[in-house]
Design a protein around this motif. Structure first.
Motif, PDB file in Angstrom:
ATOM      1  N   THR A  54      36.679  18.821  24.364  1.00  0.00           N
ATOM      2  CA  THR A  54      36.147  17.360  23.118  1.00  0.00           C
ATOM      3  C   THR A  54      34.842  18.315  22.933  1.00  0.00           C
ATOM      4  O   THR A  54      34.021  17.717  23.551  1.00  0.00           O
ATOM      5  CB  THR A  54      36.859  16.312  23.071  1.00  0.00           C
ATOM      6  OG1 THR A  54      37.694  15.933  23.672  1.00  0.00           O
ATOM      7  CG2 THR A  54      36.354  15.449  21.580  1.00  0.00           C
ATOM      8  N   ASN A  84      41.335   7.020  22.923  1.00  0.00           N
ATOM      9  CA  ASN A  84      40.840   7.517  23.318  1.00  0.00           C
ATOM     10  C   ASN A  84      40.709   8.959  22.526  1.00  0.00           C
ATOM     11  O   ASN A  84      42.051   9.204  21.320  1.00  0.00           O
ATOM     12  CB  ASN A  84      42.306   8.066  23.786  1.00  0.00           C
ATOM     13  CG  ASN A  84      43.213   7.955  25.312  1.00  0.00           C
ATOM     14  OD1 ASN A  84      42.670   8.283  26.206  1.00  0.00           O
ATOM     15  ND2 ASN A  84      44.347   8.119  25.431  1.00  0.00           N
ATOM     16  N   LEU A  85      39.584   9.198  22.420  1.00  0.00           N
ATOM     17  CA  LEU A  85      38.668  10.371  21.487  1.00  0.00           C
ATOM     18  C   LEU A  85      38.399  11.481  22.175  1.00  0.00           C
ATOM     19  O   LEU A  85      38.103  11.488  22.894  1.00  0.00           O
ATOM     20  CB  LEU A  85      37.580   9.552  20.873  1.00  0.00           C
ATOM     21  CG  LEU A  85      37.918   8.075  20.853  1.00  0.00           C
ATOM     22  CD1 LEU A  85      36.458   7.677  20.189  1.00  0.00           C
ATOM     23  CD2 LEU A  85      38.722   8.228  18.782  1.00  0.00           C
ATOM     24  N   ILE A 128      46.150  11.415  21.962  1.00  0.00           N
ATOM     25  CA  ILE A 128      44.892  10.433  20.319  1.00  0.00           C
ATOM     26  C   ILE A 128      45.871  10.141  19.418  1.00  0.00           C
ATOM     27  O   ILE A 128      45.966  10.163  18.325  1.00  0.00           O
ATOM     28  CB  ILE A 128      44.243  11.682  20.496  1.00  0.00           C
ATOM     29  CG1 ILE A 128      45.080  13.407  19.305  1.00  0.00           C
ATOM     30  CG2 ILE A 128      43.443  11.830  21.481  1.00  0.00           C
ATOM     31  CD1 ILE A 128      44.118  13.789  18.639  1.00  0.00           C
ATOM     32  N   SER A 131      44.232   6.695  17.181  1.00  0.00           N
ATOM     33  CA  SER A 131      43.082   7.708  17.077  1.00  0.00           C
ATOM     34  C   SER A 131      42.920   8.466  15.858  1.00  0.00           C
ATOM     35  O   SER A 131      42.355   7.761  14.696  1.00  0.00           O
ATOM     36  CB  SER A 131      41.982   8.400  17.583  1.00  0.00           C
ATOM     37  OG  SER A 131      41.767   7.574  19.611  1.00  0.00           O
ATOM     38  N   SER A 138      40.904  12.942  14.427  1.00  0.00           N
ATOM     39  CA  SER A 138      40.879  13.997  14.849  1.00  0.00           C
ATOM     40  C   SER A 138      40.139  14.850  15.135  1.00  0.00           C
ATOM     41  O   SER A 138      39.411  15.149  14.336  1.00  0.00           O
ATOM     42  CB  SER A 138      42.781  14.452  14.604  1.00  0.00           C
ATOM     43  OG  SER A 138      42.543  15.000  13.401  1.00  0.00           O
TER      44      SER A 138
END
Length: 159
Positions: A54, A84-85, A128, A131, A138
């Motif tokens: 990420t 969760n990122l 995710i 999120s 996202s």
């Protein structure tokens, strides 16, 4: 509390003194540095283990969104929530090595070390969905874009 599970990629995270030689650390930085020097890319194990990567700016944006919202898009209270990122795109380590070779144009070879790191997991990929549904967050930057950005930074730092 905010939980960030994946590996992060960012220009200045590419290479740091804390990752000398073949030390265990940010694999993207290690691979790009090995390509820059023309050293073999070292893969621990068979390379089938997977990770997700990420771009650090996107993870920071997710944290910012979570910190600014009192309620999620679904109306839920966010106090104490964990998210969760990360990027759910799962990439094998051998595919990452090959992408680093492609991005850099390096002719480095890939060398496999039979033994992996103790305690290393075979698969790391974040879920995710919370999120996305609660924060509307996202990731959008591809691994290739992130590696190209890191490579440009690395070339500028080490002409």
């Amino acid at each position: 509390a905010y939980e960030i599970m994946p590996s992060l990629v960012g220009s200045e995270m590419c290479i740091r003194d804390r990752l000398p030689g073949n030390a265990y650390g940010q694999v993207t930085g290690i691979f790009l540095e090995q390509c820059r020097r023309g050293d073999p890319i070292t893969i621990h194990g068979d390379g089938t283990q997977t990770r997700s990567f990420t771009w650090v700016d996107e993870a920071v944006e997710g944290i910012r969104i979570a910190g600014e919202l009192e309620e999620g898009l679904d109306g839920s209270r966010l106090a104490g929530a964990a998210f969760n990122l990360g990027n759910p795109e799962e990439v094998s380590i051998v595919d990452l090595a090959n992408l680093c070779l492609e991005v850099t144009g390096s002719e480095s070879e890939i060398h496999y070390q039979e033994v992996g790191h103790p305690g290393d997991s075979q698969r790391r990929v974040p879920d995710i969905s919370e999120s996305q549904s609660v924060l509307g967050w996202s990731p959008s930057q591809s691994l290739e874009e992130g590696l190209r950005s890191c490579w440009r930074w690395l070339q500028a730092e080490h002409p």
